[in-house]
Design a protein around this motif. Structure first.
Motif, mmCIF file in Angstrom:
data_model
loop_
_atom_site.group_PDB
_atom_site.id
_atom_site.type_symbol
_atom_site.label_atom_id
_atom_site.label_comp_id
_atom_site.label_asym_id
_atom_site.label_seq_id
_atom_site.Cartn_x
_atom_site.Cartn_y
_atom_site.Cartn_z
ATOM 1 N N SER A 38 0.872 -1.209 -0.143
ATOM 2 C CA SER A 38 -0.041 -0.011 -0.012
ATOM 3 C C SER A 38 0.811 1.373 0.133
ATOM 4 O O SER A 38 2.227 1.118 0.599
ATOM 5 N N CYS A 97 -3.053 -2.569 -3.016
ATOM 6 C CA CYS A 97 -4.003 -1.428 -3.062
ATOM 7 C C CYS A 97 -3.567 -0.618 -4.530
ATOM 8 O O CYS A 97 -2.434 -0.641 -4.946
ATOM 9 N N CYS A 128 -5.757 3.877 0.197
ATOM 10 C CA CYS A 128 -6.155 2.313 0.705
ATOM 11 C C CYS A 128 -4.919 1.892 1.753
ATOM 12 O O CYS A 128 -3.470 1.955 1.535
ATOM 13 N N THR A 129 -5.318 1.266 2.758
ATOM 14 C CA THR A 129 -4.663 0.769 3.639
ATOM 15 C C THR A 129 -4.553 -0.860 3.795
ATOM 16 O O THR A 129 -3.738 -1.330 4.228
ATOM 17 N N PRO A 165 -4.800 -4.155 1.292
ATOM 18 C CA PRO A 165 -5.030 -4.587 -0.237
ATOM 19 C C PRO A 165 -6.385 -5.159 -0.749
ATOM 20 O O PRO A 165 -6.620 -5.977 0.295
ATOM 21 N N ASP A 166 -6.903 -4.486 -1.599
ATOM 22 C CA ASP A 166 -8.290 -4.990 -2.078
ATOM 23 C C ASP A 166 -8.373 -5.389 -3.532
ATOM 24 O O ASP A 166 -9.565 -5.622 -3.939
ATOM 25 N N SER A 203 1.656 6.238 -5.942
ATOM 26 C CA SER A 203 0.203 6.292 -5.423
ATOM 27 C C SER A 203 -0.692 7.315 -5.946
ATOM 28 O O SER A 203 -1.926 7.103 -5.882
#
Length: 703
Positions: A526, A577, A582-583, A585-586, A682
């Motif tokens: 992230s 992420c 985002c913190t 991972p999705d 990011s």
């Protein structure tokens, strides 16, 4: 695209006149240090390139290492037009994800490591004024250099010579860039010397990218008699306040590639570096069969960098602020014994050695604001002592066990120790002190067959490993306090099959098929609030083919060509992420996704004609195919092929004085392109544009 236009230009260049038998030309012989053994490069079962450095012959200013690597396959050096972040250097895909400096590739200057024990390195102090050659080692045998050895790049300064030679060069070109360099080489009794100084400054292709760099390099050699020699290497570097324009989003790039990101101006993002370093190498021969070599070095490096981390992100009590202040001292020792003899009546050479390297770093972080004033040094937010050291043992053996067969083997055991003492402890920021140890044993084996005097066929296998650097250990992926000591080292299995051909000393060709399978690959987990965290993500693969060709085409024409096809992909699926903030991972990265920053095809070609005196002219093509910008392959930076032309004229002003004038045009067709990418940025500011058409004029006086 490089795969079409660039390849067409290279193929067309290869249709130049063939070699003429009545024009014998001898390629220069050099002593190399590829695997610490006295083995000619042609007889190594490894991919290895040697490039003689004389950048002035092509009208190049001698600023970046990439200038000397034309025609070398496997290695990709990308000038970022950002001296606050250094060049991007990768070999067969290793090192491509480095966002600054060099990691994943070991760097050496005159045998002195330019890579710290944690695997993070820099090459801004490399002196092309003093250089004689660059050596590039690729493939399994790189592991014999220890941690983070996806490949090895070594720059070697020339020894002093007689008669003495002094050189002064001035180069000036676009973007108010100019460079002044001076060097002198000679001998005085038992002493030989090579001294070089340079000053470079530029306003930069992009706004907010002004930089100035001063460097000095000294190599002194003392013949102590009775087979003893002592070499001293001293160098300095000053990079005061190099501006950092940061990357651009795709929309910003299309609107104006020369702009800097708005926050670069708001926070006046910049970096200052000051480094001094000294090293000594003592060599002693005992008869003709035994040799001792001991190398030691010590250096100090200070770095101050102002980042663009938003004020709001620094409200997190665990934030390290937006100003980085590093004060480092580092040192090392390498000792090895070489034996040359016979075994079962056949030539044998072996090396036994050990090395110790250490870095002590005082790391402090400050807020990058005071009140409403941005880009200044504010309150202290981080204060810790970071220490990393390694202790390695290695052995290598070369045995020409039959008339047409030889064996090269090696084994290295490495231990890398990290420790942190946290001196910034508060109620909301607990003690982050801790330590972690990594260890690995990496064997390598190569076998070569010699069907004729002109041909060599070889195969090699080996292991490799790569620890996280201190920058990757800096933050835990779960957002908690402390360093990410749960990260594991990456382990690789490397193999290659290759062939080499030499026609006298006029032509040299080599090709290699290679594969490296890595487990525990490191990737970004992230990016949040200026905190980049990493995780181990499973398996990856880097495989491909490379080839190079160097030689004389006849009628004074010379050719250097290097091509690489590379497939670099993740073999395991994992989550990462993508969105800012985002913190956890999705987003899935699917198995088979390309490793970002790694092109499928890249290569370079140089054609030139002429000698040191009279007219000399040449052409260069550099091509790179498209690269992915992040792990999920959401976007790509387009490929490109660039053409450069140069011409020069050398004249004698007296029996001992020569003047060489040169002119060079890079990016002749003024092509708009992305020179490099910031992997997994990011804010989606991935793109670092390359410069348009650029003219460089030079004058060099030798006496």
């Amino acid at each position: 695209m490089f795969s079409a236009a660039g390849m067409a230009m290279i193929v067309g260049a290869l249709m130049a006149p063939p070699l003429r038998a009545d024009t014998p030309v001898v390629l220069p012989a050099v002593r190399v240090n590829a695997v610490r053994l006295d083995v000619p490069p042609f007889d190594l079962p490894a991919s290895f390139s040697v490039v003689t450095v004389n950048a002035a012959d092509a009208g190049k200013p001698g600023v970046n290492l990439s200038e000397a690597l034309v025609g070398v396959p496997g290695v990709l050096a990308r000038d970022r037009q950002n001296y606050a972040q250094d060049e991007q250097v990768s070999i067969r895909g290793f090192g491509a994800r480095a966002t600054f400096g060099v990691r994943g590739v070991r760097m050496f200057a005159d045998g002195i490591p330019a890579t710290m024990p944690d695997g993070q390195g820099q090459l801004s102090h490399f002196s092309l004024d003093a250089a004689e050659r660059v050596e590039v080692l690729r493939g399994p045998f790189s592991a014999l250099y220890g941690n983070s050895s996806g490949g090895v790049v070594q720059l070697w300064s020339a020894d002093g010579s007689t008669p003495a030679q002094t050189r002064i060069g001035l180069y000036a070109g676009g973007d108010n860039s100019y460079r002044l360099g001076a060097s002198t080489r000679g001998m005085a009794g038992a002493l030989d010397y090579n001294l070089a100084l340079s000053h470079y400054q530029t306003d930069g292709y992009r706004r907010h990218s002004r930089a100035q760099r001063e460097s000095g390099n000294a190599k002194l050699g003392f013949d102590l008699g009775d087979g003893r020699r002592l070499s001293l290497v001293l160098n300095t570097l000053a990079l005061p306040g190099a501006q950092d324009p940061l990357g651009l989003t795709r929309a910003e790039y299309h609107r104006d590639p020369r702009q800097a990101t708005a926050v670069a101006d708001s926070f006046n993002t910049r970096k200052s570096v000051h480094q001094t370093q000294a090293g000594a190498v003592y060599e002693q021969s005992f008869h003709a069969t035994e040799q001792l070599r001991v190398m030691g070095y010590y250096g100090q490096r200070g770095v101050q960098q102002v980042l663009s981390i938003p004020v709001s992100a620094q409200r997190n009590p665990l934030s390290a602020g937006g100003v980085v202040d590093l004060a480092s001292d580092y040192c090392g020792l390498d000792a090895r014994w070489t034996h040359r003899g016979e075994w079962l009546g056949q030539p044998l050479e072996w090396v036994l050695g050990g090395s110790y390297d250490a870095q002590n770093q005082r790391r402090r972080g400050f807020e990058n604001f005071i009140g409403n004033t941005l880009g200044v040094t504010g309150r202290l937010r981080r204060d810790e002592d970071d220490r990393v050291w390694n202790l390695d043992q290695y052995t290598q053996l070369y045995w020409h066990f039959a008339n047409q067969w030889s064996l090269l083997a090696g084994l290295r055991h490495s231990e890398v120790h990290f420790s942190v003492r946290d001196d910034y402890v508060a109620t909301t920021n607990p003690d982050d002190s801790g330590r972690v140890r990594y260890a690995a044993t990496t064997p390598v084996l190569g076998l070569q067959y010699r069907p004729t005097e002109q041909w060599r066929i070889y195969a090699s296998l080996g292991g490799g490993f790569e620890t996280p650097t201190f920058n990757e250990l800096g933050y835990r992926a779960d957002g908690g306090a402390g360093l990410a000591f749960n990260l594991r080292s990456s382990r690789s299995r490397n193999g290659e099959f290759g062939a080499k051909w030499e026609l006298g000393r006029d032509w040299a060709w080599d090709a290699a098929l290679f594969r490296a399978d890595t487990r525990n690959e490191l990737a970004v987990a992230s990016n949040f609030g200026g905190r980049s965290s990493y995780r181990n993500v499973g398996q990856s693969r880097r495989q491909g083919v490379e080839t190079s060709l160097r030689g004389e085409l006849g009628d004074g024409w010379r050719l250097a060509l290097g091509l690489t096809h590379l497939q670099a992909s993740f073999r395991s699926a994992f989550r990462t992420c993508v969105s800012s903030g985002c913190t956890v991972p999705d987003t899935w990265v699917h198995a088979g996704a390309r490793i970002p920053g790694v092109p499928s095809n890249y290569g370079s070609l140089r054609l030139e004609r002429g000698a040191a005196m009279g007219w000399r002219y040449g052409a260069e093509i550099n091509g790179v195919s498209a690269v992915s910008v992040d792990d999920i392959n959401s976007s790509r930076a387009a490929g490109y092929a660039l053409l450069g032309l140069d011409a020069g004229y050398g004249m004698s002003l007296s029996t001992t004085t020569r003047l060489h004038l040169s002119a060079r045009i890079d990016n002749l067709f003024d092509h708009r392109y992305i020179g490099s990418v910031i992997v997994n940025e990011s804010n989606r500011r991935y793109y670092e544009p390359g410069p348009g058409r650029r003219l460089m004029l030079g004058a060099q006086l030798d006496f």
